[in-house]
Write a protein that holds these residues in place. Structure first.
Motif, short mmCIF file in Angstrom:
data_model
loop_
_atom_site.label_atom_id
_atom_site.label_comp_id
_atom_site.label_asym_id
_atom_site.label_seq_id
_atom_site.Cartn_x
_atom_site.Cartn_y
_atom_site.Cartn_z
N VAL A 11 0.84 -1.20 0.00
CA VAL A 11 0.00 0.00 0.00
C VAL A 11 0.88 1.25 0.00
O VAL A 11 0.62 2.19 -0.75
CB VAL A 11 -0.98 0.01 1.20
N GLU A 12 1.92 1.25 0.82
CA GLU A 12 2.84 2.40 0.84
C GLU A 12 3.47 2.61 -0.53
O GLU A 12 3.57 3.74 -0.99
CB GLU A 12 3.93 2.19 1.89
N ASP A 13 3.89 1.53 -1.16
CA ASP A 13 4.46 1.63 -2.50
C ASP A 13 3.45 2.21 -3.48
O ASP A 13 3.79 3.04 -4.32
CB ASP A 13 4.96 0.27 -2.99
N ALA A 14 2.20 1.76 -3.38
CA ALA A 14 1.14 2.27 -4.27
C ALA A 14 0.91 3.77 -4.04
O ALA A 14 0.74 4.53 -4.99
CB ALA A 14 -0.15 1.49 -4.06
N ILE A 15 0.95 4.18 -2.78
CA ILE A 15 0.77 5.59 -2.46
C ILE A 15 1.94 6.41 -3.01
O ILE A 15 1.73 7.46 -3.64
CB ILE A 15 0.60 5.80 -0.92
N PHE A 16 3.16 5.94 -2.78
CA PHE A 16 4.34 6.65 -3.31
C PHE A 16 4.29 6.72 -4.83
O PHE A 16 4.52 7.77 -5.42
CB PHE A 16 5.65 5.97 -2.89
N ALA A 60 7.66 11.80 4.09
CA ALA A 60 7.98 10.37 3.97
C ALA A 60 8.66 10.08 2.63
O ALA A 60 9.60 9.27 2.56
CB ALA A 60 6.72 9.53 4.11
N ALA A 61 8.23 10.75 1.57
CA ALA A 61 8.86 10.57 0.25
C ALA A 61 10.29 11.07 0.28
O ALA A 61 11.19 10.44 -0.30
CB ALA A 61 8.05 11.28 -0.82
N GLU A 62 10.53 12.19 0.95
CA GLU A 62 11.90 12.71 1.09
C GLU A 62 12.76 11.71 1.85
O GLU A 62 13.88 11.40 1.43
CB GLU A 62 11.89 14.05 1.83
#
Length: 192
Positions: A11-16, A60-62
């Protein structure tokens, strides 16, 4: 990794991925939670289980980007070997081209705060490494400036490459960065 951890990571990967894709077409300030959940194919509550809001996602992306770069750095042990340098810089180039978030930061004024954060973390990393491998405060200080120079020149080249929409092949950019490191930085690090 258990099933719950795998789902969380997916899910985190999908959001990123959704966030990075949105950055390609929209200014950061115009990206909404609705945009991200629609692009990621998730429901609003799932987004909020991971992030409080878009600024939290941005942070979080940074952090993820810095972490990815650190992993690449830690695997690199410079020697006077063009092939090894070239492989390292090619990995950085490919990561930059693939990571739309990083490419977007290289082109925008808001990248300044990200790069300040990254440089601070790199400085701490270099300080920790050099405290045990390089003797004397003057030598450690000099080494940290050489590393800062290497990071700065790499960011400068990647910025130019990104601004030119990756027109030059990644192989050529990696070769340029290798030459800069091997002829300008490495001789000073090794004391030659």
């Amino acid at each position: 990794m258990n099933e719950l951890d795998e789902r969380y990571s997916t899910v985190e990967d999908a959001i990123f991925d959704a966030f990075f894709l949105l950055l390609k077409d929209k200014d950061l300030e115009k990206i909404t939670v609705s945009d991200v959940i629609k692009k990621a194919g998730i429901v609003r509550s799932t987004f909020y289980n991971h992030y409080e809001n878009i600024p939290a996602l941005l942070e979080a992306a940074e952090d993820k980007t810095i972490h990815d770069i650190f992993r690449m750095m830690e695997s690199f042990h410079p020697k006077n070997d063009h092939d090894m340098c070239h492989s390292y810089y090619l990995a950085i180039c490919n990561y930059t081209k693939k990571n739309l978030f990083l490419a977007n930061l290289l082109e925008s004024p808001r990248g300044d705060s990200f790069f300040e954060k990254a440089l601070t973390m790199f400085h701490k990393y270099v300080t920790e490494i050099t405290s045990t491998t390089i003797s004397g405060p003057k030598a450690r200080t000099e080494f940290s400036y050489y590393i800062a120079s290497s990071i700065g020149s790499t960011i400068g080249v990647l910025h130019k490459w990104t601004a030119e929409n990756f027109e030059t092949p990644a192989e050529e950019i990696a070769d340029i960065l290798s030459k800069i490191f091997l002829s300008g930085i490495l001789p000073n690090l090794s004391g030659d």
